[in-house]
Write a protein that holds these residues in place. Sequence first.
Motif, short mmCIF file in Angstrom:
data_model
loop_
_atom_site.label_atom_id
_atom_site.label_comp_id
_atom_site.label_asym_id
_atom_site.label_seq_id
_atom_site.Cartn_x
_atom_site.Cartn_y
_atom_site.Cartn_z
N ILE A 48 -16.00 80.23 39.18
CA ILE A 48 -16.52 79.03 39.83
C ILE A 48 -16.38 79.16 41.34
O ILE A 48 -15.28 79.39 41.85
N ARG A 49 -17.48 79.00 42.05
CA ARG A 49 -17.48 79.05 43.51
C ARG A 49 -17.66 77.67 44.13
O ARG A 49 -17.48 77.50 45.33
N LEU A 50 -18.05 76.69 43.35
CA LEU A 50 -18.32 75.35 43.86
C LEU A 50 -17.04 74.59 44.15
O LEU A 50 -16.01 74.80 43.49
N PRO A 51 -17.08 73.65 45.09
CA PRO A 51 -15.94 72.74 45.26
C PRO A 51 -15.73 71.91 43.99
O PRO A 51 -16.70 71.51 43.33
N VAL A 52 -14.47 71.67 43.67
CA VAL A 52 -14.10 70.96 42.45
C VAL A 52 -13.18 69.80 42.78
O VAL A 52 -12.23 69.94 43.56
N LEU A 53 -13.47 68.64 42.17
CA LEU A 53 -12.54 67.52 42.14
C LEU A 53 -12.06 67.39 40.70
O LEU A 53 -12.87 67.14 39.79
N ALA A 54 -10.77 67.61 40.47
CA ALA A 54 -10.20 67.56 39.12
C ALA A 54 -9.29 66.35 39.01
O ALA A 54 -8.36 66.18 39.81
N ILE A 55 -9.55 65.50 38.00
CA ILE A 55 -8.85 64.22 37.85
C ILE A 55 -8.25 64.15 36.45
O ILE A 55 -8.92 64.50 35.46
N GLN A 56 -7.02 63.68 36.38
CA GLN A 56 -6.38 63.51 35.07
C GLN A 56 -5.40 62.36 35.13
O GLN A 56 -4.81 62.07 36.19
N GLY A 57 -5.22 61.70 33.98
CA GLY A 57 -4.19 60.69 33.85
C GLY A 57 -2.88 61.33 33.41
O GLY A 57 -2.88 62.22 32.55
N GLU A 58 -1.78 60.89 33.99
CA GLU A 58 -0.47 61.44 33.60
C GLU A 58 -0.14 61.15 32.14
O GLU A 58 0.63 61.88 31.52
N ALA A 59 -0.73 60.09 31.58
CA ALA A 59 -0.45 59.71 30.19
C ALA A 59 -1.53 60.21 29.23
O ALA A 59 -1.64 59.70 28.11
N ASP A 60 -2.30 61.20 29.64
CA ASP A 60 -3.36 61.76 28.79
C ASP A 60 -2.74 62.35 27.53
O ASP A 60 -1.87 63.22 27.59
N GLU A 61 -3.20 61.87 26.37
CA GLU A 61 -2.64 62.33 25.11
C GLU A 61 -3.22 63.66 24.63
O GLU A 61 -2.76 64.23 23.63
N TYR A 62 -4.22 64.17 25.34
CA TYR A 62 -4.86 65.42 24.92
C TYR A 62 -4.59 66.59 25.86
O TYR A 62 -5.05 67.71 25.59
N GLY A 63 -3.89 66.38 26.97
CA GLY A 63 -3.66 67.48 27.89
C GLY A 63 -2.60 67.14 28.91
O GLY A 63 -2.38 65.97 29.24
N THR A 64 -1.94 68.17 29.42
CA THR A 64 -0.91 67.99 30.44
C THR A 64 -1.49 68.31 31.81
O THR A 64 -2.58 68.89 31.93
N PRO A 65 -0.77 67.98 32.89
CA PRO A 65 -1.24 68.33 34.25
C PRO A 65 -1.42 69.83 34.47
O PRO A 65 -2.05 70.22 35.46
N GLU A 66 -0.91 70.65 33.58
CA GLU A 66 -1.11 72.10 33.72
C GLU A 66 -2.60 72.45 33.68
O GLU A 66 -3.01 73.46 34.24
N GLN A 67 -3.42 71.61 33.04
CA GLN A 67 -4.86 71.85 33.07
C GLN A 67 -5.37 71.82 34.51
O GLN A 67 -6.13 72.71 34.93
N LEU A 68 -4.96 70.81 35.29
CA LEU A 68 -5.37 70.73 36.69
C LEU A 68 -4.81 71.89 37.50
O LEU A 68 -5.50 72.47 38.34
N HIS A 69 -3.55 72.22 37.25
CA HIS A 69 -2.91 73.28 38.03
C HIS A 69 -3.58 74.63 37.76
O HIS A 69 -3.76 75.44 38.68
N ALA A 70 -3.96 74.88 36.51
CA ALA A 70 -4.63 76.14 36.18
C ALA A 70 -5.98 76.22 36.87
O ALA A 70 -6.37 77.29 37.38
N ILE A 71 -6.72 75.12 36.90
CA ILE A 71 -8.00 75.11 37.60
C ILE A 71 -7.81 75.41 39.08
O ILE A 71 -8.53 76.20 39.67
N ALA A 72 -6.79 74.79 39.68
CA ALA A 72 -6.53 75.01 41.10
C ALA A 72 -6.13 76.45 41.38
O ALA A 72 -6.52 77.04 42.40
N ARG A 73 -5.33 77.05 40.48
CA ARG A 73 -4.88 78.44 40.68
C ARG A 73 -6.02 79.44 40.51
O ARG A 73 -6.12 80.42 41.24
N GLU A 74 -6.88 79.19 39.53
CA GLU A 74 -7.82 80.22 39.10
C GLU A 74 -9.20 80.12 39.73
O GLU A 74 -9.91 81.12 39.84
N THR A 75 -9.61 78.91 40.13
CA THR A 75 -10.97 78.74 40.64
C THR A 75 -11.13 79.41 42.00
O THR A 75 -10.24 79.33 42.85
#
Length: 275
Positions: free
Chosen positions: A201-228
């Motif tokens: 992915i080369r495009l700018p990304v805005l990644a949003i998540q709720g801390e109480a998301d029952e389907y995923g942890t904040p690591e989803q956002l962190h992985a996107i930030a590390r890898e994109t």
Amino acid sequence: MREFPPNRPGEILLAEGRLETGWWGKGPEAAPTVVLLHEGLGSLGLWRDFPARLAAATGWGVLAYSRFGYGGSDPVALPRPLDYLRREATAVLPRVLDAAGLRRGILFGHSDGASIAAIHAGACPDPRLQGLVLVAPHVFTEPMGLAGVAATRDRYAAGDLRARLARHHRDVDVAFHGWAGAWLDPRFPAAFDLLPEVRRIRLPVLAIQGEADEYGTPEQLHAIARETAGPVERLLLPGIGHAPQAEAPEAVLAALRTFLARLGAGGSDAAADPV
């Protein structure tokens, strides 16, 4: 009382069948477009008033549609293939964007829709797209997320969830079991790793998540930030669950307006006051 742009119902016809669509605000000839990609149990109607609020807050046009097997769109055969999200992102979404007459805009994906947006941006670069908004994204599976899917399956079997979803889907069992059946297949975690696409992915990304998301942890956002490869902005919302655009719409719209301003991607006219 605040007035919002009305929905203009429509359809897109592809070789596989009919997709129901809705359009709010300006058309693609007059303003950029936000293309909404719904979650794994979502549909056009389940965005509720968010598309209208989004159009009012940004001055952009907003396109939403129900994917095959959801809402009022044509059904699909079950079981869904384990790579159904990749197929949607690479084989269906490009034709939807073409049929909609997209000229420039962004993808705004929620949950499964965020996965589709990320795959599309990494695998099918499109010069018309200026950025991605990924809400409650999944780019790999997590044990707690799979447990959340299993709990939702149990609620569906008990009947209360099925009755509520049936109001929004032409064939509610196809919509539900297509999603749950794929996610709970023991082979799914290996098939679902999206990090190869995220790294492209080369495009700018805005990644949003709720801390109480029952389907995923904040690591989803962190992985996107590390890898994109492109710039990533993260917004983690305390006390919010899996649907920030429904639970905290003002925060999501404010973050989106700031994101669009940084892209230099305003609408054709000055956007309305924040909603």
